[in-house]
Design an enzyme around this catalytic site. Sequence first.
Site, PDB file in Angstrom:
ATOM      1  N   SER A 209     -54.623  -0.693  15.238  1.00 51.51           N
ATOM      2  CA  SER A 209     -55.766  -1.082  14.414  1.00 51.51           C
ATOM      3  C   SER A 209     -55.394  -2.338  13.643  1.00 51.51           C
ATOM      4  O   SER A 209     -54.210  -2.621  13.442  1.00 51.51           O
ATOM      5  CB  SER A 209     -56.083   0.044  13.422  1.00 51.51           C
TER       6      SER A 209
ATOM      7  N   TYR B   6     -54.281   6.342   7.374  1.00 51.58           N
ATOM      8  CA  TYR B   6     -54.662   5.573   8.561  1.00 51.58           C
ATOM      9  C   TYR B   6     -53.788   4.329   8.682  1.00 51.58           C
ATOM     10  O   TYR B   6     -53.250   4.040   9.749  1.00 51.58           O
ATOM     11  CB  TYR B   6     -56.144   5.207   8.462  1.00 51.58           C
TER      12      TYR B   6
END
Lengths: 254, 260
Positions: free
Chosen positions: A146, A159
């Site tokens: 990401s 995350y």
Amino acid sequence: MSGLVDDKVALITGAGSGIGRASALAFAREGARGVVVADIDPDGGHETVELVRATGADAQFVACDVTDAAQVDAMVAATVGTYGRLDCAHNNAGISLTPRGFTEVRLDQWQRVLHVNLKSVWLCLRAEIRHMLTREGGGAIVNTASAAGIIGTPGNPAYAATKHAVLGLTKTAALEYIRHDIRVNAVCPGVVRTPLVEPALEIPEFADRLLRVQPGGRLAEPDEVAQAVVWLASDRASFVSGEGMLVAAGAVAR
Amino acid sequence: MTTDLEGRVALVTGAGSGIGQASAAALARAGAAVVAADLDHDGARATADLITGAGGTAAAVRCDVTDEGDVSAAVAFAVEQFGGLHVAHNNAGIGAPPALTVDVLEADFDRVLAVDLTGVFLCMKAEITWMLEHGGGVIVNTSSGAGLIGYPTAGPYVAAKHGVIGLTKTAALEYVRRNIRVNAVCPGTIETPFIGDLVGGDDRARAALLRTQPGGAFGTPDDVANAVVWLCSDAASFVTGAALTVDGGAVEAQGVLLDH
């Protein structure tokens, strides 16, 4: 017209929705001989299989909880059992917590994200590479990291930590297996319109902020990430390994 | 601006040896009252004794950083002993026997991630919770050169140390307006018991590791401790979210054939 991955066998985790589904369709479009759609959710998985088959390509669903080593090994075995080999793997399954401050993340929530986003990638790498080492021709693996693997992500520490860590696994495995013709890369999507992001988009303040920080003023579509995945997994990317490729339209420009 | 930490209270995890011990001693020399925390209570006590023997202020506490209760207790201990918590160095970490990605044992993967990443998360959470209610503070996490680049046969460690940088940047952004700074140090190969365990007395392994050092020598724990003290001090008041390499150029040299 020849495709990017003609005659290859591809395995995609988290393929029941979002980026994973787009990736399954992109592998099929680019000539894959077989596409294994893995997901913990059979409904979404079967839907993706139908979408892939509708394009004329061959697809199979495999139910898999990617946090379970035995299920991950069985997923790779099923791929090899069905199609004889595994050439391209996209380790994509992942989750996110709804945005909250660092001090509000409970240990059990942290552990869950760590397992699904990070440990799963190692378990998948292990099973896939073990297979690829047993035969000629190597293989190519793409992990979904990401933009949050490269920069900090206020409101989502678990995350950010796990996606940074996925890049660590990616670079390490790339170095370890480059002489075995196994390439390992990652894509680092910015904010993509997927079911993962939808809960956050329902928080108006958060949705506004997300859009404001997009230099292009829009979110990515899943296929825009899938395009990069299939290229990285293809022989066209033969000298690319250990890379974390941003697909973020300038949201991270470094 | 100064690196004077007089009147501050510092908590250092993994303070019983190596970088943590050097950091605890250096923070104390800069004037801080130091809580030396370690899973090895004797090691923590030895560090505290070292500090008090040199005229500094310190106390020791046993702390398993993978245990949320232990971590909260360590923060509470600092507040009880010295009246607050202004500086934290989350340094406790472990490695695992070298193994290629396909050969890593699941138990080793879980253990390294638990100590090196979840441990840092739990420490940060407890420290930030206290600091938010008491006007702010400064946190430094020990990441590694392995937090920035890949290292063959160290997959779980590399993953965890990359993750620490993700936590560091995220917390830095979340709390920059709340007077909390969060940075990381990324040591290269430092002469510590950790490295002794890694090469296991094997001279050839040691020599191979030395060849990765552009300067031809390992760093010392004090090299890292000096960076930690600076990051924790007011001299670094505009530094947050940074991952500072203290590695003699080793990360920048990755991929370059070294001839020493």
